[in-house]
Motif scaffolding. Structure first.
Motif, short mmCIF file in Angstrom:
data_model
loop_
_atom_site.label_atom_id
_atom_site.label_comp_id
_atom_site.label_asym_id
_atom_site.label_seq_id
_atom_site.Cartn_x
_atom_site.Cartn_y
_atom_site.Cartn_z
N LYS A 101 -36.20 36.90 3.56
CA LYS A 101 -36.46 35.71 4.42
C LYS A 101 -37.13 35.36 4.26
CE LYS A 101 -37.86 38.02 8.34
NZ LYS A 101 -38.13 38.86 7.91
N SER A 102 -38.26 35.49 3.53
CA SER A 102 -39.27 33.84 3.17
C SER A 102 -39.07 33.79 1.41
CB SER A 102 -40.97 35.19 3.18
OG SER A 102 -41.91 35.03 4.33
N THR A 103 -38.65 34.52 1.19
CA THR A 103 -38.37 34.65 -0.58
C THR A 103 -37.31 33.69 -0.72
OG1 THR A 103 -39.03 36.92 -1.10
CG2 THR A 103 -37.46 35.62 -3.17
N LEU A 104 -35.99 34.25 0.07
CA LEU A 104 -34.92 32.70 0.38
C LEU A 104 -34.86 31.61 0.58
CD1 LEU A 104 -31.68 32.70 0.71
CD2 LEU A 104 -31.86 33.54 3.51
N LEU A 105 -36.43 31.20 1.84
CA LEU A 105 -36.37 30.01 2.21
C LEU A 105 -37.75 29.87 0.85
CD1 LEU A 105 -37.05 31.09 6.17
CD2 LEU A 105 -35.14 29.95 4.56
N LEU A 212 -36.46 28.36 11.45
CA LEU A 212 -37.56 28.98 12.04
C LEU A 212 -37.43 30.16 11.77
CD1 LEU A 212 -38.10 26.97 16.29
CD2 LEU A 212 -39.39 27.10 14.46
N VAL A 213 -38.66 31.49 11.15
CA VAL A 213 -38.52 32.96 11.06
C VAL A 213 -38.57 32.88 11.82
CG1 VAL A 213 -39.54 34.09 9.43
CG2 VAL A 213 -38.78 32.25 8.45
N GLY A 214 -38.04 34.19 12.40
CA GLY A 214 -38.08 35.06 13.47
C GLY A 214 -38.09 36.51 13.25
N HIS A 215 -39.18 36.79 14.23
CA HIS A 215 -39.73 38.73 14.21
C HIS A 215 -38.38 39.17 14.87
CE1 HIS A 215 -44.20 37.82 13.68
NE2 HIS A 215 -43.57 37.54 12.35
#
Length: 455
Positions: A101-105, A212-215
């Motif tokens: 997720k963090s890589t894509l964003l 917003l990234v969510g767990h």
């Protein structure tokens, strides 16, 4: 003034209880009820019919220019979003830890920043230097991204108020954010709800695209209160197995586009790479026909994807309990299909273990996969490979009928584009496609006959 009432919020499911209990009465989790800060309770005698400001109405055909979507620089991401980022929208992205997720964003933020848009990236889980190391590894170290590491929503909004509104604001993740106006630790229901509300309000007022990234929880759903998914405009799920190179970005909710659209990526050494033709990815390695292998033209939103369904049956000694194992499909639907094959076709799976797998770690929810699964099961049981260059699709009823499914023409054209010469499916779904022969199947016993004949 009325006496404030005490409320206890379940941190697992968000249910409200008037008193503390050891076990939540709704989700049965233990020690999850936490007292919420008391709020002033308005009595029923308060009248809200006056004292407010007038609301301005607009018509649907008002001559105001509609917001223009901003391209992310990743065509697969734009496809899943419905065409790009909408200014003032709030996007919630969930996914397993380490899925990318963090890589894509970070790649998206760098693309927008390099094209002239201002991007603010706030991380509550990593230090700024950690993100800079990842950016250097991905070749994005020169991108003009405004990076910060903090968890205070007050500090974030105060800082944003002193500068021009960015084109993209990334919060990684919402479960780490904290508001000093709300009691409770970061990640609790009240904190997640309150922090998300303040960030979404800022995005709406200033025309900022907010991500917003969510767990996620153990079962893969987004952690926190369900109301969080109602508050945002788009809910996306980043799926895939870490042991496989591919990743699927799926839109679960989208107020600005179609749901169930997917974007396909492949994890490489330099980050996520777009996969323009995912069918080639999921069908790679099929050199020789083998028993128990069938190709199914799946449909994700408007995108057709050809995937391989693999089945294996193992005969057991008399009296042993057979096992049923499924990866990438519904285990309940497999049990139903096995029952139909035994009842309507006379095949016996009761003394055999059955293993079913969707190649590449792909997850199928399309009911049209029934016929392809049945073909793979019959092929594995008879130890006869299916004919090369064939694909199968159709929904199977409990009566053994093969029923039509949606968008059969799209499935046929995708199969023909990848070199398939014959397609088996429900009656009435035929469409003339050059180089492809369509063979309708009305009943499941007809499928068994074709498999045995090597069709």
């Amino acid at each position: 003034m009325a006496k404030p009432k005490r409320r206890y919020i379940c941190q697992a499911c968000g249910s409200v209880s008037p008193r503390w209990q050891g076990q939540c009465p709704d989700c049965a989790e233990w020690n999850t009820l936490v007292e919420e800060a008391p709020q002033t309770v308005f009595s029923a005698k308060h009248d809200l019919s006056s004292g407010g400001r007038a609301v301005q109405f607009v018509s649907l055909d008002s001559p105001v220019a509609l917001p223009q979507r901003r391209k992310t620089g990743l065509a697969e991401f734009d496809r899943a979003l419905g065409g790009g980022l909408v200014p003032g929208s709030a996007i919630l992205m969930g996914g397993d830890p380490g899925i990318g997720k963090s890589t894509l964003l970070l790649q998206t933020a760098a693309s927008i920043a390099n094209s002239g848009g201002m991007v603010v990236y706030i991380s509550g889980e990593e230090a700024s230097d950690q993100i800079r190391l990842r950016a250097d590894r991905l070749g994005l170290g020169k991108a003009p991204i405004r990076l910060a590491s903090t968890t205070s929503v007050r500090d974030i909004l105060t800082t944003l108020g002193t500068m021009d509104a960015p084109a993209l604001l990334v919060i990684d993740s919402i479960q780490t954010m904290h508001s000093d106006q709300i009691e409770g630790a970061p990640g609790t229901v009240s904190q997640v709800r309150g922090c998300a509300f303040e960030l979404i309000r800022y995005a709406k007022e200033n025309g900022v695209a907010l991500v917003l990234v969510g767990h996620v929880t153990k079962d893969g759903s987004i952690a926190g209160p369900r109301v969080l998914e109602h508050m945002v405009d788009v809910v996306m799920s980043f799926e895939g197995e870490r042991s496989h190179q591919y990743r699927i970005l799926r839109a679960i909710k989208n107020r600005f586009g179609a749901v169930d659209e997917i974007g396909v990526f492949a994890m490489a050494g330099a980050g996520l790479e777009e996969v323009g033709n995912p069918s080639l990815l999921f069908l790679s390695g099929r050199e020789e026909p083998v028993p128990g292998s069938a190709v199914f033209p799946a449909l994700e939103g408007t995108r057709p994807v050809l995937v391989e369904i693999q089945a294996l049956t193992v005969r057991l000694a008399s009296g042993a309990t057979p096992r049923r194992a499924v990866v990438g499909w519904d285990s309940g639907r497999l049990a139903m299909l096995l029952a139909v094959l035994e009842s309507r076709c006379g095949l016996s799976f009761s003394s055999a273990e059955v293993y079913l797998n969707v190649a590449g770690g792909y997850r199928l929810t399309d009911p049209a996969a029934d016929l392809a699964v049945a073909a793979a099961l019959v092929s594995a049981l008879a130890d006869r490979p299916l004919a090369a260059g064939t694909a199968w699709f159709g929904e199977v009823s409990l009566a053994g009928e093969v029923r039509p499914v949606a968008h059969s023409g799209v499935r046929l054209r995708e199969a023909a584009k990848l070199g398939f010469t014959q397609l088996h499916g429900p009656d009435g779904a035929a469409e003339k496609v050059e180089g492809l022969r369509y063979s309708p199947i009305r009943l499941l016993p007809n499928l068994v006959d074709r498999v045995m004949a090597g069709a």
